[in-house]
Design a protein around this motif. Structure first.
Motif, short mmCIF file in Angstrom:
data_model
loop_
_atom_site.label_atom_id
_atom_site.label_comp_id
_atom_site.label_asym_id
_atom_site.label_seq_id
_atom_site.Cartn_x
_atom_site.Cartn_y
_atom_site.Cartn_z
N VAL A 5 0.85 -1.18 0.00
CA VAL A 5 0.00 0.00 0.00
C VAL A 5 0.89 1.23 0.00
CG1 VAL A 5 -0.17 0.04 2.53
CG2 VAL A 5 -1.98 1.09 1.14
N GLN A 6 0.39 2.31 -0.58
CA GLN A 6 1.14 3.55 -0.56
C GLN A 6 0.99 4.26 0.78
OE1 GLN A 6 -0.21 5.85 -3.96
NE2 GLN A 6 1.44 5.02 -5.25
N ALA A 7 1.97 5.07 1.09
CA ALA A 7 1.90 5.87 2.32
C ALA A 7 0.62 6.68 2.33
CB ALA A 7 3.11 6.78 2.42
N ALA A 57 9.94 -5.71 11.87
CA ALA A 57 10.53 -5.17 10.66
C ALA A 57 11.90 -5.83 10.43
CB ALA A 57 10.71 -3.66 10.80
N PRO A 58 12.38 -5.81 9.20
CA PRO A 58 13.68 -6.44 8.90
C PRO A 58 14.79 -5.88 9.77
CG PRO A 58 12.53 -5.90 6.87
CD PRO A 58 11.73 -5.28 7.99
N GLY A 59 15.53 -6.76 10.41
CA GLY A 59 16.64 -6.36 11.24
C GLY A 59 16.27 -5.81 12.60
N LYS A 60 14.98 -5.86 12.93
CA LYS A 60 14.54 -5.32 14.21
C LYS A 60 13.86 -6.39 15.04
CE LYS A 60 13.98 -0.53 12.70
NZ LYS A 60 13.07 0.65 12.69
N GLU A 61 13.71 -6.10 16.32
CA GLU A 61 13.02 -7.03 17.20
C GLU A 61 11.51 -6.90 17.04
OE1 GLU A 61 16.33 -7.32 20.81
OE2 GLU A 61 14.33 -6.53 21.20
N ARG A 62 10.82 -7.96 17.42
CA ARG A 62 9.37 -7.92 17.39
C ARG A 62 8.87 -6.89 18.39
NH1 ARG A 62 6.25 -13.57 17.01
NH2 ARG A 62 7.89 -13.70 15.43
N GLU A 63 7.88 -6.11 17.98
CA GLU A 63 7.36 -5.07 18.86
C GLU A 63 5.84 -5.13 18.94
OE1 GLU A 63 8.32 -1.15 17.47
OE2 GLU A 63 7.13 -1.35 15.64
N PHE A 64 5.36 -4.67 20.06
CA PHE A 64 3.91 -4.63 20.32
C PHE A 64 3.25 -3.56 19.45
CE2 PHE A 64 0.02 -4.76 22.57
CZ PHE A 64 -0.35 -3.45 22.86
N VAL A 65 2.06 -3.89 18.95
CA VAL A 65 1.28 -2.93 18.18
C VAL A 65 -0.02 -2.58 18.91
CG1 VAL A 65 0.05 -2.52 16.01
CG2 VAL A 65 2.23 -3.76 16.00
N ALA A 66 -0.81 -3.60 19.21
CA ALA A 66 -2.12 -3.36 19.83
C ALA A 66 -2.62 -4.64 20.48
CB ALA A 66 -3.13 -2.87 18.80
N SER A 75 -3.74 5.75 7.61
CA SER A 75 -2.61 6.69 7.53
C SER A 75 -1.28 5.97 7.65
CB SER A 75 -2.74 7.74 8.65
OG SER A 75 -3.97 8.43 8.56
N LEU A 76 -1.13 4.93 6.88
CA LEU A 76 0.07 4.11 6.97
C LEU A 76 1.31 4.88 6.54
CD1 LEU A 76 -1.49 0.79 5.74
CD2 LEU A 76 -0.21 1.06 7.86
N LYS A 77 2.41 4.53 7.20
CA LYS A 77 3.70 5.16 6.95
C LYS A 77 4.71 4.10 6.53
CE LYS A 77 2.82 8.38 10.78
NZ LYS A 77 3.33 8.88 12.08
N PRO A 78 5.73 4.49 5.82
CA PRO A 78 6.76 3.51 5.44
C PRO A 78 7.34 2.76 6.64
CG PRO A 78 7.05 5.50 4.16
CD PRO A 78 5.98 5.80 5.18
N GLU A 79 7.42 3.42 7.77
CA GLU A 79 7.96 2.75 8.96
C GLU A 79 7.01 1.72 9.56
OE1 GLU A 79 7.75 6.05 8.38
OE2 GLU A 79 7.26 7.15 10.24
N LEU A 84 2.65 -10.05 5.74
CA LEU A 84 3.55 -8.96 5.41
C LEU A 84 2.79 -7.72 4.98
CD1 LEU A 84 6.42 -7.88 4.87
CD2 LEU A 84 6.27 -8.90 2.58
N VAL A 85 3.15 -6.61 5.60
CA VAL A 85 2.62 -5.30 5.21
C VAL A 85 3.79 -4.46 4.70
CG1 VAL A 85 1.56 -3.17 6.03
CG2 VAL A 85 0.71 -5.39 6.84
N THR A 86 3.66 -3.95 3.48
CA THR A 86 4.69 -3.11 2.89
C THR A 86 4.07 -1.77 2.52
OG1 THR A 86 5.82 -5.05 1.98
CG2 THR A 86 6.43 -2.90 1.09
N VAL A 87 4.64 -0.70 3.06
CA VAL A 87 4.14 0.64 2.79
C VAL A 87 5.20 1.39 1.99
CG1 VAL A 87 3.22 2.76 3.77
CG2 VAL A 87 2.89 0.58 4.97
N SER A 88 4.83 1.77 0.78
CA SER A 88 5.77 2.47 -0.09
C SER A 88 5.63 3.98 0.08
CB SER A 88 5.52 2.09 -1.54
OG SER A 88 4.23 2.49 -1.94
N SER A 89 6.74 4.67 -0.08
CA SER A 89 6.73 6.13 0.09
C SER A 89 6.44 6.85 -1.22
CB SER A 89 8.09 6.59 0.63
OG SER A 89 9.12 6.17 -0.24
#
Length: 124
Positions: A11-13, A39-48, A84-88, A119-124
């Motif tokens: 999806v786009q930003a 995210a790639p290279g990062k630890e798993r993190e809480f969202v909701a 309001s998805l962001k690339p991050e 997988l969710v990919t947000v393009s800028s």
């Protein structure tokens, strides 16, 4: 409990996606449900997370106001509406389940059951 996540994609930003997590088992209504991401290279993190009865929900600061977690007991499904998805926000998103009163909602180790990720990919 078996969990099956779906709904990821590209999806786009600024765009939106809705993730779904279908749970098997008759005890779904007694479990707290959560979403995490990695995210790639990062630890798993809480969202909701949403409490077993649906009356309380919890969010990471990074997504509060943009994401909404909900559950449908009749369908044994939990949703994550992402606006309001962001690339991050790009990551593999995992749904998880835990028995009630198992500690803090944001700690991955407090969840006993995990889905396979979507997988969710947000393009800028």
């Amino acid at each position: 409990v078996q969990l099956q996540a779906s709904g990821g994609g590209l999806v786009q930003a600024g765009g939106s996606l809705r993730l779904s997590c279908a749970a098997s088992g008759r005890t779904f209504s007694t479990y707290d449900m959560g979403w995490f991401r990695q995210a790639p290279g990062k630890e798993r993190e809480f969202v909701a997370a949403v409490r077993w009865d649906g009356y309380s929900s919890y969010y990471a600061d990074s997504v509060r106001g943009r994401f909404t977690i909900s559950r449908d007991k009749a369908k044994n499904t939990v949703y994550l509406q992402m606006n309001s998805l962001k690339p991050e926000d790009t990551a593999v998103y995992y749904c998880a389940a835990r028995t009630s009163y198992s500690g803090t909602y944001s700690t991955a180790g407090n969840y006993a059951y995990w889905g396979q990720g979507t997988l969710v990919t947000v393009s800028s």
